[in-house]
Design a protein around this motif. Structure first.
Motif, PDB file in Angstrom:
ATOM      1  N   ALA A   1      94.022  33.615  39.120  1.00  0.00           N
ATOM      2  CA  ALA A   1      93.448  34.391  38.027  1.00  0.00           C
ATOM      3  C   ALA A   1      92.696  33.463  37.063  1.00  0.00           C
ATOM      4  O   ALA A   1      91.612  33.816  36.557  1.00  0.00           O
TER       5      ALA A   1
ATOM      6  N   ASN B   1      99.310  39.245  38.137  1.00  0.00           N
ATOM      7  CA  ASN B   1      98.303  38.368  37.512  1.00  0.00           C
ATOM      8  C   ASN B   1      96.943  39.075  37.494  1.00  0.00           C
ATOM      9  O   ASN B   1      96.478  39.569  38.532  1.00  0.00           O
TER      10      ASN B   1
ATOM     11  N   SER C   1      98.257  34.690  42.398  1.00  0.00           N
ATOM     12  CA  SER C   1      98.939  33.775  41.490  1.00  0.00           C
ATOM     13  C   SER C   1      98.171  33.694  40.186  1.00  0.00           C
ATOM     14  O   SER C   1      96.999  34.108  40.095  1.00  0.00           O
ATOM     15  N   PHE C   2      98.852  33.205  39.185  1.00  0.00           N
ATOM     16  CA  PHE C   2      98.199  33.062  37.892  1.00  0.00           C
ATOM     17  C   PHE C   2      97.104  31.980  37.965  1.00  0.00           C
ATOM     18  O   PHE C   2      96.095  32.068  37.280  1.00  0.00           O
TER      19      PHE C   2
ATOM     20  N   GLN D   1      98.841  37.993  32.395  1.00  0.00           N
ATOM     21  CA  GLN D   1      99.933  38.349  33.293  1.00  0.00           C
ATOM     22  C   GLN D   1     100.718  39.525  32.698  1.00  0.00           C
ATOM     23  O   GLN D   1     101.219  39.429  31.571  1.00  0.00           O
TER      24      GLN D   1
ATOM     25  N   ALA E   1      92.509  35.101  31.712  1.00  0.00           N
ATOM     26  CA  ALA E   1      93.596  35.452  32.612  1.00  0.00           C
ATOM     27  C   ALA E   1      94.759  36.046  31.816  1.00  0.00           C
ATOM     28  O   ALA E   1      95.067  35.602  30.703  1.00  0.00           O
TER      29      ALA E   1
END
Length: 230
Positions: A199, A146, A195-196, A217, A215
């Motif tokens: 982010a 992330n 974790s996303f 991934q 953000a």
């Protein structure tokens, strides 16, 4: 009575004619007077020569008078050469040997093809294993992570941009800078975050401060390099 004058004249003429010598042929000179006539040559008498007994002609050597047939007949051929060395050919045995040779040749070709196929399969298996190992290594080095993207540009210029943004935004200051390819350009990233959700929180803070951020991934295996690394 007395002979007549005509009879006397005829008798006188005959007597003169018989006493006349015929003329010599032309071209032959008359024989001189008083020369005796040439003797008439007599025919030669043949004589027979008998060679002496001790001077008989030499006889040819017997070897010189032998014919070709006599010479061939006199050749002595050894018994070992008189005997025939030809061995009867067994056609069935010859066919059997030829069939065995053909079978051996086919078997050799089959073995060769089998070895080539095995070598090819091994090479392909080795190449596949190598590729899988490289992929595994790449995935291990680049798992899905992330990030927050804070800029784009040429990879060589991203380090300068990152230094500028670190001094401008407090949310960027404690982070490390990263880059990832994005078509013809590159992404400038900070992170990675656990974790996303984390982010997305950083993205919100940066947007509040006026930064252009969002953000993002990365996929597993997608290469993300730390700035300054080679």
């Amino acid at each position: 009575g007395q002979p007549s004058a005509a009879s006397q004249l005829n008798s006188s003429a005959l007597a003169q004619a018989s006493s006349v010598t015929p003329p010599a042929p032309q071209g032959t000179p008359p024989a001189p007077q008083g020369t005796p006539p040439a003797p008439t040559p007599s025919a030669p008498v043949a004589t027979q020569f008998t060679p002496p007994a001790d001077s008989a002609a030499p006889q040819p050597a017997p070897e010189a008078t032998r014919s070709l047939a006599d010479i061939i007949h006199a050749i002595d051929v050894p018994d070992s050469e008189r005997r025939s060395n030809v061995v009867a050919v067994d056609l069935a045995e010859v066919e059997k040997l030829q069939a065995a040779r053909r079978a051996a040749a086919r078997q050799a070709e089959a073995d060769k093809a089998k070895k080539a196929a095995a070598a090819k399969a091994k090479a392909e298996a080795d190449a596949k294993a190598k590729k899988e190992a490289e992929e595994k290594k790449r995935l291990a080095a680049n798992p899905a992570r992330n990030w927050v993207q804070i800029g784009t540009g040429q990879k060589s210029a991203l380090a300068f941009t990152f230094k500028r943004l670190q001094g401008k935004y407090d949310a960027v200051a404690p982070q490390d800078g990263w880059s990832a390819s994005w078509g013809q350009t590159s992404r400038l990233l900070i992170g990675p975050f656990a974790s996303f959700t984390r982010a997305k929180a950083v993205e919100a803070d940066l947007k509040k401060a006026g930064a252009d951020a969002f953000a993002w991934q990365s996929d597993a295996g997608e290469v993300v390099e730390k700035l300054g690394s080679k």
